[in-house]
Every structure is written in C-alpha cells, then in structure tokens.
Design an enzyme around this catalytic site. Structure first.
Site, PDB file in Angstrom:
ATOM      1  N   ARG A  46       5.017  88.937  60.892  1.00 18.63           N
ATOM      2  CA  ARG A  46       5.155  89.856  62.246  1.00 18.63           C
ATOM      3  C   ARG A  46       4.268  89.236  63.138  1.00 18.63           C
ATOM      4  NH1 ARG A  46       4.994  94.073  64.586  1.00 18.63           N
ATOM      5  NH2 ARG A  46       6.013  95.480  62.298  1.00 18.63           N
ATOM      6  N   TYR A 100      19.442  79.216  85.167  1.00 10.47           N
ATOM      7  CA  TYR A 100      20.304  78.922  84.019  1.00 10.47           C
ATOM      8  C   TYR A 100      20.834  79.940  83.475  1.00 10.47           C
ATOM      9  CZ  TYR A 100      20.658  79.170  78.764  1.00 10.47           C
ATOM     10  OH  TYR A 100      21.283  79.623  77.685  1.00 10.47           O
ATOM     11  N   ASP A 172       9.791  77.796  83.883  1.00 14.16           N
ATOM     12  CA  ASP A 172      10.717  77.167  83.352  1.00 14.16           C
ATOM     13  C   ASP A 172      10.594  75.372  82.715  1.00 14.16           C
ATOM     14  OD1 ASP A 172      12.768  76.461  81.103  1.00 14.16           O
ATOM     15  OD2 ASP A 172      13.892  77.990  82.178  1.00 14.16           O
ATOM     16  N   LYS A 197      15.081  72.880  73.284  1.00 16.01           N
ATOM     17  CA  LYS A 197      15.820  71.760  73.569  1.00 16.01           C
ATOM     18  C   LYS A 197      14.874  70.597  73.380  1.00 16.01           C
ATOM     19  CE  LYS A 197      18.991  74.601  74.906  1.00 16.01           C
ATOM     20  NZ  LYS A 197      18.394  75.683  76.307  1.00 16.01           N
TER      21      LYS A 197
HETATM   22  C1  PLP Z   1      18.484  76.647  76.689  1.00 15.61           C
HETATM   23  C2  PLP Z   1      17.695  77.308  78.425  1.00 15.61           C
HETATM   24  C3  PLP Z   1      17.392  78.708  78.051  1.00 15.61           C
HETATM   25  C4  PLP Z   1      17.774  79.264  76.626  1.00 15.61           C
HETATM   26  O1  PLP Z   1      16.973  78.926  75.518  1.00 15.61           O
HETATM   27  P1  PLP Z   1      17.726  79.695  74.104  1.00 15.61           P
HETATM   28  O2  PLP Z   1      16.320  79.095  73.543  1.00 15.61           O
HETATM   29  O3  PLP Z   1      19.010  79.011  74.028  1.00 15.61           O
HETATM   30  O4  PLP Z   1      17.642  81.069  73.823  1.00 15.61           O
HETATM   31  C5  PLP Z   1      16.441  78.861  78.755  1.00 15.61           C
HETATM   32  N1  PLP Z   1      15.927  78.480  80.022  1.00 15.61           N
HETATM   33  C6  PLP Z   1      16.665  76.708  79.794  1.00 15.61           C
HETATM   34  C7  PLP Z   1      16.116  75.972  81.313  1.00 15.61           C
HETATM   35  C8  PLP Z   1      17.573  76.410  78.787  1.00 15.61           C
HETATM   36  O5  PLP Z   1      17.830  74.839  79.223  1.00 15.61           O
END
Ligand code: PLP
Length: 378
Positions: A46, A100, A172, A197
């Site tokens: 961890r 998001y 983000d 992503k």
């Molecule tokens: C998918 C996404 C998230 C969240 O991420 P997860 O891996 O699904 O928990 C946050 N911000 C953006 C812009 C996203 O596309």
C-alpha cells in the site's frame, strides 16, 4: 529528453535484479527485511510497490512535475477523493459549470456532507471567476477542454486569479493528456488524471493519478495515499504504464481522425452544431491553439432532429460502440444527458438532450466517416 523518449524510459530502467527490459509486475504485498526496519525501499505494497513506482515516476516526468511527484490511485475518482482530503469543513471550492459528472457528484453529494462548500462557475468567463471568490475559497477545479461541451479555460489567467486569492489550482488533464497540454507550465498546483482514458488508452483498466509540482504537496499526497489507501494493484499499474509508452503516437492519430470527423460533421445537413477546439468556428479556437499542442480526440455535436434523433444516431453506428468512457483505441459514441451526465440532470449543469459525444479512436478514418454517415441517415 523528449516526451516520446520519456514515455518509454522514465521510471522504466531495466529491472536491476534480472535485466528485464519491461518493468515486472511485482505481485507482492510485503518485502523481506534484512534487519528490523532495514529494507530496500519497499516494506508494504500500500505504501510502495515497484511496478506502481515506475508508473508514478513516468507520470511525474511527463507532466513536468520537476521537484514534486505523482501518486497513482485506483481510479480517477479516487484521485479526486484524495484531493478532497486537502479541504477542511468551512472551505469552499469552485467547480466548472460543465465539470465531469462524477466530480460534481463527489463534491456536491459527498464532501458537502462534511462541510465543504462548492459553487459552479462558467470558467470561460474570467469576470465570473473574479466574482466567485470569497475568503473561504481554497481551491479552483479546472477542466480544459471541458466534458462534454469541449469549452476551453485559459489556464494562465485562472492561475493568476486563484493565486491572488490564495487558492490552489487543480487541473483535470484527462482529456488533453500531458502530450497536448502541461498545466504546470501555466502555474497550476495539481494535475489530476483518470488514467482509464487516454493514458491507459486501451479500455482495459481503471486508474487515476494526482501529480504535484511542489515537493511538500507531493509528500502530503503520498501521506494521504498511504493513509486512505486507494492504490492500484501492480497489474493495473503495469497496464497503464504499457499504455503510456505509445501515448504520443496514439494521440497524434486520435487528433488526425478527430479533425477529419469534426469537419465531416460540420458540413452535414443532419447536424445542427459541432464542438471541436480545432475548428475555426470554435469560439475559443485561438486559446486552444495557444494552450494545446493539438486539439484532442473528443468531438461533440447536436443532432438536427433533437433528442429522439440523437438517440437513433447513437444506436445505429457499427464501428463506433455505444458506451461510456473515452480515450481508448476503439471509437465510442454516447449521449451524455442519458448516460455519463445523468447525475447532473435537473441542475444548472444539465447538458442538452440532443448532444452526442464521440471519442474518436484509431480505426481507419474512412470507416469512421462511413459509419457516421449511415447512422446520421438512419
Ligand atoms: C472518467 C473521468 C474521470 C473519473 O475517472 P474514473 O477513472 O472513471 O474514476 C474524471 N475526470 C474526467 C474528465 C473523466 O473523463
């Protein structure tokens, strides 16, 4: 080193014990110690794991974290939640008015229960941002391009305002990836990713990360990562790292294909409106050209026939798969109002029902355009 070289080598030197060229999957929870408290840098997975460490180093280098570093998390939302621990009751944060959906849900329905306040702001409007600060505002959350409307936020301008008010700026960077946009160059304090992503890039793993520019903030995040424990397992870290090696070539092709799809849609009679930062018609095209190396793989558009038509189009593609998520090699299509953005229905964050979001993948461009053409005629 250049980005392409770092993506393949940063944190990924051949394994010191065997010479393995690819970082091994260290599937172990614990590590033998020579004497009590004497170990080789790892004591419990961890706290630290060599496969995860390789991923964290690569992410920090690619974002240009300099003296800071990255902490990998089990998902993008786990990365957001770690940042939530930086806030105390009474603190307030500013969120983009088309953030998001999961990010809004976390702050509006979870952290608000713990006394953290939030306001949604149109971050394309610097005047609105100036108005939004008060003495409790500790953090400004930025997405650019935004999801799903693909609006741009001026990072340099927002960082200047936030720092004047003593607030941290979190970007983000999931949609752009560090290949197209590096928020630290504009003075941002933290970068958050859903590595699920583009970074992972193959729709086969869920993960996230927080990257900090400042060493003290990095230490705080490492402490939080270890204390709260939302770490990815070594196989997930390995898959993400494997994806990152090809990020540069993938993103170039995502951009090529998305540019072609956007111009095809722009001229189509069944399409009312296209949003793609690379189009001259995008109201913030100049900002996009200044802030991003290219314009990314996401395209959104509104069907000329309204919500019913949008649902029909999204159900009629064969190459584009009707699914949530984005950033993988395969093309995806979705209707945000009915899928990814259901959580914000009925609020000021609601998105139009006829909006279709495309994650343009790496298939042959002719197949993608033929598929959209037949779906738009359906
Ligand atoms: C998918 C996404 C998230 C969240 O991420 P997860 O891996 O699904 O928990 C946050 N911000 C953006 C812009 C996203 O596309």
């Amino acid at each position: 080193m250049h980005f392409e070289t770092d993506a393949i080598h940063a944190g990924q030197e051949p394994d010191p014990t065997t010479g393995a060229v690819v970082a091994p999957i260290y599937a172990t929870s614990t590590y033998a110690q020579e004497a009590p408290g004497e170990h080789r840098g790892y004591e419990y997975s961890r706290t630290g794991n060599p496969t995860r460490q390789a991923l964290e180093t690569a992410l920090a280098v690619l974002e240009g974290a300099d003296t800071g570093g990255a902490v990998a998390t089990a998902s993008g939302m786990a990365a957001t939640a770690l940042i939530g621990y930086l806030l105390a009751p009474g603190d307030r944060l500013l969120l983009p008015d088309d953030a998001y959906g999961g990010t809004v849900r976390f702050f509006a329905k979870v952290l608000s229960e713990h006394g953290v306040h939030w306001s949604a702001v149109d971050m394309t409007d610097i005047g609105a941002i100036d108005q939004a600060f008060d003495e409790h505002t500790r953090l400004v959350w930025v997405e650019t391009p935004t999801n799903p409307l693909l609006r741009l936020v001026d990072l340099a301008a927002i960082v200047e305002r936030a720092h004047e008010h003593g607030a941290l700026v979190v970007v983000d960077n999931t949609f752009a990836t560090p290949y197209l946009q590096r928020p630290f160059e504009y003075g941002a304090d933290l970068v958050v990713h859903s590595t699920t992503k583009y970074l992972g890039g193959h729709s086969d793993v869920v993960g996230g990360a927080v990257v900090a520019r400042d060493p003290e903030m990095f230490e705080r995040l490492k402490f939080l990562q270890n204390s709260a424990g939302p770490v990815p397992g070594p196989f997930d870290a390995w898959l993400t790292l494997r994806g990152i090696k090809t990020l540069a070539v993938r993103i170039e092709r995502h951009c090529d294909n998305a540019e072609a799809v956007a111009s095809f849609l722009q001229d189509h009679p069944e399409v009312a409106e296209v949003a793609y930062p690379g189009l001259i018609s995008h109201p913030q095209h100049a900002l996009a050209a200044r802030q991003m190396a290219r314009f990314g793989g996401m395209v959104t558009f509104r069907a000329a026939g309204g919500t019913t038509k949008a649902h029909r189009v999204a159900s009629s593609t064969h190459v584009f798969t009707l699914a949530e998520s984005l950033g993988g090699v395969e093309s995806l299509i979705e209707v945000p109002a009915a899928m990814t953005h259901v959580a914000v229905a009925g609020t000021s964050l609601e998105v139009p029902g006829d909006l279709i979001r495309l994650s343009v993948g790496l298939e042959h461009i002719d197949d993608l355009i033929d598929d959209l053409e037949q779906a738009l005629r359906a």
